[in-house]
Each structure stands twice: as C-alpha cells, then as structure tokens.
Design an enzyme around this catalytic site. Structure first.
Site, mmCIF file in Angstrom:
data_model
loop_
_atom_site.group_PDB
_atom_site.id
_atom_site.type_symbol
_atom_site.label_atom_id
_atom_site.label_comp_id
_atom_site.label_asym_id
_atom_site.label_seq_id
_atom_site.Cartn_x
_atom_site.Cartn_y
_atom_site.Cartn_z
ATOM 1 N N THR A 1 0.844 -1.185 0.000
ATOM 2 C CA THR A 1 0.000 0.000 0.000
ATOM 3 C C THR A 1 0.882 1.239 0.000
ATOM 4 O O THR A 1 2.050 1.185 0.434
ATOM 5 C CB THR A 1 -0.927 0.033 1.231
ATOM 6 O OG1 THR A 1 -1.806 1.164 1.136
ATOM 7 C CG2 THR A 1 -0.122 0.156 2.517
ATOM 8 N N ASP B 1 -7.662 -5.800 1.182
ATOM 9 C CA ASP B 1 -8.667 -5.066 0.436
ATOM 10 C C ASP B 1 -9.852 -4.942 1.373
ATOM 11 O O ASP B 1 -10.266 -5.925 2.005
ATOM 12 C CB ASP B 1 -9.067 -5.784 -0.855
ATOM 13 C CG ASP B 1 -9.874 -4.866 -1.768
ATOM 14 O OD1 ASP B 1 -9.560 -3.660 -1.817
ATOM 15 O OD2 ASP B 1 -10.810 -5.341 -2.431
#
Length: 219
Positions: free
Chosen positions: A26, A92
């Site tokens: 990320t 996610d």
C-alpha cells in the site's frame, strides 16, 4: 518474472535486534502505521520491520480486478512477492451498505469515480441513502488480509465491523467512510475514536490481528 532486488533479503538487522522485513502493499501511510501498531502489540516492537510500496523500488501494480475483497488482497500480495522477494501482506477492504445491496463493496475507494477521493465517496453514499430510515441504515466494514510468502504459501483472513451509517459526518480521525460509521455498541463514530480504540474493534484490526498470529508462525 522480475528478480528480487538485492536489498530484499531477510531478516534484516537493525538496532534492537533482528527484525523480519515485511512488505505491506500500500501507499497509504495511515494504513501502514495502523498495521505497524497492531504488529508491535501482537508480536513485540522489534519483531517486524514493516515497509510500504514507497519504500521499495517501483513495480507495475496490477489493477484490482477481483470480484471479492479476498481476491484483490491475494492479487496485490502475490505481486509484492513477485517483484520484491519479500513476504507481503495486502488487504482489500470496504464498506458494505445493506440498503445498497452490499455496495460499494470492492469499489469503495473509487465509488465516486475518482480513486481515493474520500469526501466524494462519502458524500455519494450519503446521497444514495438519503431517504433510507435510520433503522434501515445498517452497514459493515469488511477487510480481507492476505499474506503471501516467497515460497508460494498463501494465507487469507477476514475481519468485519458491523454498525450503521449516520446522516452526517462526525469526527476528524480515521479515513474513508469512518466519519459516518457508527459501530455496533458504540456512541462515537470510527473517526471519533483514538487510533488504539479503533484498532481494537475495526474490521482491519480484527483481520490484521488474525494475520499477526499467522505471521508469528510462518515469517
């Protein structure tokens, strides 16, 4: 398949003792800090050296084409291992609104059409359920977290936080839809909680704590 960079070996040695280097796939600095807090609490402050995508050489990030949170988490974690050689965690997560038949779901971060525009996404959800009565504004945050190891082993866990959506944002903390989400049993939104309070009850906190147990045994 690209070869792992030379600096991707593990474990790495840093002051305080050896630490295993783990990639979180990320660029979200808040998410990186959140996982580091959880890992430090679960495994000890010197167990994991967590790095994000901004800390490793750039590589082509595959689009999130999965139809479920789990599929997207695994996709991102596999790509991290492929290009860096590091054990990789990816998640996610998103908001599932009862009145929207579980949407925005995997499209939560780009619900308004612009990826990562938190305010536009939040405003659109509020507009879409503007006429929904308070007792039908149920929702849940869902997080799928994946760990993929260089040897090919994969682990997937899920965390959920059930609650309801308010009619207007409250609080300055958190990110995403936190200002309009009131978790079950709470009087403050996720955005009104301290980081530690949120970690204790959030979907991501639950998923990452479950994954921390796996990491302690496998990494």
């Amino acid at each position: 398949m690209n070869a792992p960079p030379e600096n991707a070996s593990l474990p790495s040695t840093v002051p305080g003792g050896p630490r295993t280097k783990l990639l979180l796939a990320t660029r979200n600095a808040k998410k990186l800090l959140e996982l580091q807090r959880i890992m430090d609490k679960a495994l000890g402050p010197h167990a994991i050296e967590l790095v994000g995508l901004s800390d490793v050489p750039d590589y082509p990030e595959a689009p999130e084409t999965g139809l479920t949170f789990g599929e997207n988490a695994l996709l991102k974690a596999r790509e991290g291992v492929r290009y860096t050689g590091l054990p990789t965690v990816a998640d996610d997560s998103g908001l599932a609104v009862d009145a929207l038949s579980g949407m925005p779901g995997v499209f939560s971060a780009r619900w308004s059409g612009r990826h990562g525009d938190d305010k536009a996404n939040l405003d659109l959800v509020l507009a879409q359920i503007g006429d929904v009565p308070d007792d039908h504004r149920g929702a849940a945050f869902v997080c799928a977290a994946a760990l993929v190891l260089p040897g090919g082993k994969e682990h997937l866990v899920e965390g959920r936080q059930v609650g309801r959506l308010l009619r207007a944002p409250r609080g300055e903390g958190g990110f995403g839809y936190d200002p309009i989400f009131l978790a079950e049993g709470q009087t403050r939104t996720n955005a009104e909680l301290s980081a530690e309070e949120k970690d204790a009850i959030s979907h991501r906190g639950k998923a990452f704590r479950a994954l921390a147990k796996v990491i302690a045994k496998t990494v």
